[in-house]
Design a protein around this motif. Structure first.
Motif, PDB file in Angstrom:
ATOM      1  N   ILE A  72      38.156  35.103  41.309  1.00  0.00           N
ATOM      2  CA  ILE A  72      37.690  36.342  41.944  1.00  0.00           C
ATOM      3  C   ILE A  72      38.822  37.362  42.040  1.00  0.00           C
ATOM      4  O   ILE A  72      38.573  38.572  42.027  1.00  0.00           O
ATOM      5  CB  ILE A  72      37.061  36.024  43.323  1.00  0.00           C
ATOM      6  CG1 ILE A  72      35.729  35.303  43.119  1.00  0.00           C
ATOM      7  CG2 ILE A  72      36.887  37.270  44.176  1.00  0.00           C
ATOM      8  CD1 ILE A  72      35.195  34.611  44.364  1.00  0.00           C
ATOM      9  N   VAL A  76      35.974  40.424  40.546  1.00  0.00           N
ATOM     10  CA  VAL A  76      35.314  40.327  41.849  1.00  0.00           C
ATOM     11  C   VAL A  76      33.838  39.922  41.721  1.00  0.00           C
ATOM     12  O   VAL A  76      33.286  39.294  42.631  1.00  0.00           O
ATOM     13  CB  VAL A  76      35.498  41.631  42.658  1.00  0.00           C
ATOM     14  CG1 VAL A  76      34.672  42.776  42.067  1.00  0.00           C
ATOM     15  CG2 VAL A  76      35.188  41.407  44.116  1.00  0.00           C
ATOM     16  N   GLU A  79      32.227  36.442  42.587  1.00  0.00           N
ATOM     17  CA  GLU A  79      31.884  36.030  43.956  1.00  0.00           C
ATOM     18  C   GLU A  79      30.429  35.560  44.033  1.00  0.00           C
ATOM     19  O   GLU A  79      30.110  34.642  44.790  1.00  0.00           O
ATOM     20  CB  GLU A  79      32.112  37.191  44.931  1.00  0.00           C
ATOM     21  CG  GLU A  79      31.659  36.914  46.342  1.00  0.00           C
ATOM     22  CD  GLU A  79      32.434  35.786  47.017  1.00  0.00           C
ATOM     23  OE1 GLU A  79      31.805  35.024  47.786  1.00  0.00           O
ATOM     24  OE2 GLU A  79      33.642  35.664  46.790  1.00  0.00           O
ATOM     25  N   ARG A  82      30.077  31.788  43.579  1.00  0.00           N
ATOM     26  CA  ARG A  82      30.825  30.864  44.429  1.00  0.00           C
ATOM     27  C   ARG A  82      29.935  29.849  45.136  1.00  0.00           C
ATOM     28  O   ARG A  82      30.252  28.662  45.184  1.00  0.00           O
ATOM     29  CB  ARG A  82      31.665  31.612  45.455  1.00  0.00           C
ATOM     30  CG  ARG A  82      32.672  30.669  46.064  1.00  0.00           C
ATOM     31  CD  ARG A  82      33.521  31.292  47.131  1.00  0.00           C
ATOM     32  NE  ARG A  82      34.447  30.321  47.644  1.00  0.00           N
ATOM     33  CZ  ARG A  82      34.114  29.221  48.313  1.00  0.00           C
ATOM     34  NH1 ARG A  82      32.873  28.914  48.530  1.00  0.00           N
ATOM     35  NH2 ARG A  82      35.035  28.383  48.752  1.00  0.00           N
TER      36      ARG A  82
END
Length: 96
Positions: A72, A76, A79, A82
């Motif tokens: 990440i 980004v 995410e 996750r």
């Protein structure tokens, strides 16, 4: 890491694809515990491929969620994966 980052990333992607193929074959033959294990391995190796391709040299661990935490930092949008990584992590030990 002896290979250039992109080459090392590709090497890990190849391994991830092999585990994913194994997971599908095992699922289709109703060997679900092994299918779950190989699915986790495929995700782990894909996350490692991403990190290696970005030049990260110290890629450690087996937790998909932890590897994604590291990834990440470079992308980004990862995410969103996750929680799925954390779910896959639950199959790493018990399915072996």
């Amino acid at each position: 890491m002896n290979n250039p980052p992109q080459e090392e990333g590709k090497r890990w992607v190849t391994e991830a694809k092999r585990d994913l193929d194994a997971a599908r074959t095992l699922r289709d033959s109703e060997h679900f515990n092994f299918a779950c294990f190989h699915a986790q391995q495929a995700a782990e190796k894909a996350a490692k491929a991403f990190l290696y391709a970005r030049g990260v040299e110290n890629v450690w661990g087996h937790s998909v969620a932890s590897l994604l935490d590291d990834a990440i930092n470079y992308e980004v949008d990862l995410e969103t994966l996750r929680s799925d990584g954390a779910s896959l992590d639950t199959f790493y030990i018990p399915t072996r």
